[in-house]
Design a protein around this motif. Structure first.
Motif, PDB file in Angstrom:
ATOM      1  N   GLU A 241     -22.563  53.232 -33.162  1.00  0.00           N
ATOM      2  CA  GLU A 241     -21.949  52.604 -31.990  1.00  0.00           C
ATOM      3  C   GLU A 241     -22.818  51.470 -31.447  1.00  0.00           C
ATOM      4  O   GLU A 241     -22.302  50.433 -31.025  1.00  0.00           O
ATOM      5  CB  GLU A 241     -21.715  53.662 -30.902  1.00  0.00           C
ATOM      6  N   ALA A 242     -24.136  51.660 -31.468  1.00  0.00           N
ATOM      7  CA  ALA A 242     -25.053  50.625 -30.976  1.00  0.00           C
ATOM      8  C   ALA A 242     -24.999  49.380 -31.863  1.00  0.00           C
ATOM      9  O   ALA A 242     -25.019  48.245 -31.371  1.00  0.00           O
ATOM     10  CB  ALA A 242     -26.480  51.176 -30.924  1.00  0.00           C
ATOM     11  N   GLU A 243     -24.913  49.586 -33.174  1.00  0.00           N
ATOM     12  CA  GLU A 243     -24.799  48.460 -34.115  1.00  0.00           C
ATOM     13  C   GLU A 243     -23.537  47.658 -33.829  1.00  0.00           C
ATOM     14  O   GLU A 243     -23.550  46.421 -33.835  1.00  0.00           O
ATOM     15  CB  GLU A 243     -24.782  48.999 -35.546  1.00  0.00           C
ATOM     16  N   ALA A 244     -22.441  48.360 -33.559  1.00  0.00           N
ATOM     17  CA  ALA A 244     -21.160  47.693 -33.279  1.00  0.00           C
ATOM     18  C   ALA A 244     -21.173  46.971 -31.925  1.00  0.00           C
ATOM     19  O   ALA A 244     -20.411  46.027 -31.713  1.00  0.00           O
ATOM     20  CB  ALA A 244     -20.034  48.725 -33.303  1.00  0.00           C
ATOM     21  N   ALA A 245     -22.059  47.399 -31.015  1.00  0.00           N
ATOM     22  CA  ALA A 245     -22.094  46.824 -29.661  1.00  0.00           C
ATOM     23  C   ALA A 245     -22.903  45.532 -29.567  1.00  0.00           C
ATOM     24  O   ALA A 245     -22.884  44.848 -28.539  1.00  0.00           O
ATOM     25  CB  ALA A 245     -22.668  47.852 -28.684  1.00  0.00           C
ATOM     26  N   ILE A 246     -23.617  45.175 -30.651  1.00  0.00           N
ATOM     27  CA  ILE A 246     -24.442  43.956 -30.620  1.00  0.00           C
ATOM     28  C   ILE A 246     -23.550  42.728 -30.473  1.00  0.00           C
ATOM     29  O   ILE A 246     -22.551  42.577 -31.175  1.00  0.00           O
ATOM     30  CB  ILE A 246     -25.305  43.839 -31.897  1.00  0.00           C
ATOM     31  N   ASN A 247     -23.929  41.846 -29.556  1.00  0.00           N
ATOM     32  CA  ASN A 247     -23.193  40.591 -29.342  1.00  0.00           C
ATOM     33  C   ASN A 247     -23.710  39.548 -30.333  1.00  0.00           C
ATOM     34  O   ASN A 247     -24.776  38.985 -30.155  1.00  0.00           O
ATOM     35  CB  ASN A 247     -23.395  40.114 -27.900  1.00  0.00           C
TER      36      ASN A 247
END
Length: 372
Positions: A241-247
């Motif tokens: 989820e953190a990887e997907a949240a990177i802008n």
């Protein structure tokens, strides 16, 4: 299972950690050096992964009034330790006392340890010493004004250890301290940010990670990963989820300078390891040579403080150069951290605001010069 949790932080950063936790969706209570919140294992994973300014996340096991070593022993011994620590678990105990009747910290530590050992020996039907050759369960006993708190540290090595800074110069600022500095500025990724004496690059790296929404704990391990009762799958899910949240779409303007080319190379290595090298323009440049055509921006600087008299003279000459270069930039906001409380005199401008912070045990002031 729901726990009473708390995050610890350096003095002066309580409000920032409170805001971080509220932004993550928690209801909080704040006191000096701690912010309390409720949560389960998923929340332990999330807060360790995402808190930028905090030091640690701990489970509050028990809180009680204590004025004698007998009471300390009995209260600690009454805890169901087998529920938390397996028979082979290692459980180092850190003890601290502040303004309390029980003030001898080694005794507080040893009696707490003895109470746990005796309870676990009873629970696991063991005679003699416990081997403690398994996973580590770091425990704390803190007594403040005769109120004891027993806690389990879920973090392990402090959260400032992000895992990207393999190289550093002398006396670098900790990553979570820098994240706190950034939280005290108006930086949100949309402005030009300049670090004129970058050292190992922590300020621009933390700025880029914050602007890109990169979770600060993505490249490290945590103490809770070794706990035998902890759900391993929660961290795997949180990392996805953190990887997907990177802008990945934002275009950043970050410049980092240092007079020492060797430090620039170190800073580049650290930025590469953090995954933000492409976001930062690194150059060898002395402060006195700084020029810009940009109308507005933010400068964050951590100049050398100077300890010996010869160093102080050299550092104060640098402060004067900084003032000559930065003071004309009236539409820029400048944030300068130093332990030299006479900084304004040599910089030749009075700060809009000063904020007292502690870099470890060293008092430092953040001199803030806001844009007009």
């Amino acid at each position: 299972m729901s726990y009473k949790l708390f995050a610890t932080m350096a003095s002066g950063f309580e409000s920032l950690v409170k805001q971080e936790l509220q932004d993550l969706g928690y209801e909080v209570e704040t006191e000096n050096g701690r912010v309390f919140f409720e949560g389960d294992q998923e929340d332990i994973v999330k807060t360790n992964l995402w808190l930028r300014v905090a030091d640690r996340v701990k489970i509050l096991i028990k809180e009680f009034k204590v004025t004698s070593f007998e009471t300390l022993y009995d209260e600690v011994n009454a805890i169901d330790w087998a529920e938390l620590i397996p028979v082979d678990g290692a459980f180092p105990v850190q003890g601290k006392s502040v303004r309390s009747k029980l003030h001898h910290e080694p005794s507080i530590q040893s009696i707490t340890k003895k109470a746990i050992v005796n309870k676990m020996a009873e629970q696991y039907h063991r005679r003699g010493v416990l081997l403690e050759n398994g996973a580590t369960y770091p425990l704390d006993i803190t007594i403040t004004k005769d109120v004891a708190r027993v806690s389990l540290d879920t973090t392990g090595a402090s959260l400032f250890k992000r895992g990207y800074r393999t190289e550093h110069g002398a006396a670098p600022l900790k990553e979570n301290f820098v994240a706190g500095l950034l939280g005290l500025t108006k930086y949100d990724g949309s402005q030009l940010l300049v670090d004129p004496m970058t050292g190992s690059g922590t300020i621009p790296i933390e700025a880029a990670m914050k602007a890109r929404n990169i979770a600060p704990g993505m490249k490290r391990e945590f103490a809770y990963e070794q706990f035998d009762w902890f759900d391993d799958s929660l961290l795997e899910k949180a990392l996805v989820e953190a990887e997907a949240a990177i802008n990945r779409d934002i275009k950043l303007q970050i410049q980092a300078f240092d007079i020492n080319q060797e430090m620039i190379e170190i800073a580049k290595l650290n930025a590469y390891d953090a995954g933000v090298l492409h976001d930062i323009e690194f150059k060898q440049r002395a402060v006195k040579d700084f020029k810009t055509d940009v109308e507005e921006g933010i400068i964050i600087a951590n100049p050398p403080y100077g300890v010996r008299m010869k160093e102080i003279e050299s550092v104060r000459k640098l402060y004067k150069e900084m003032g000559q270069v930065f003071n004309p930039l009236t539409h820029w906001s400048k944030y300068i951290l130093t332990s030299d409380l006479s900084f304004e005199k040599f910089y030749d401008q009075k700060a809009t605001k000063r904020r007292k912070l502690y870099n470890g045990r060293l008092r430092t002031d953040l001199f803030q010069f806001w844009a007009k």
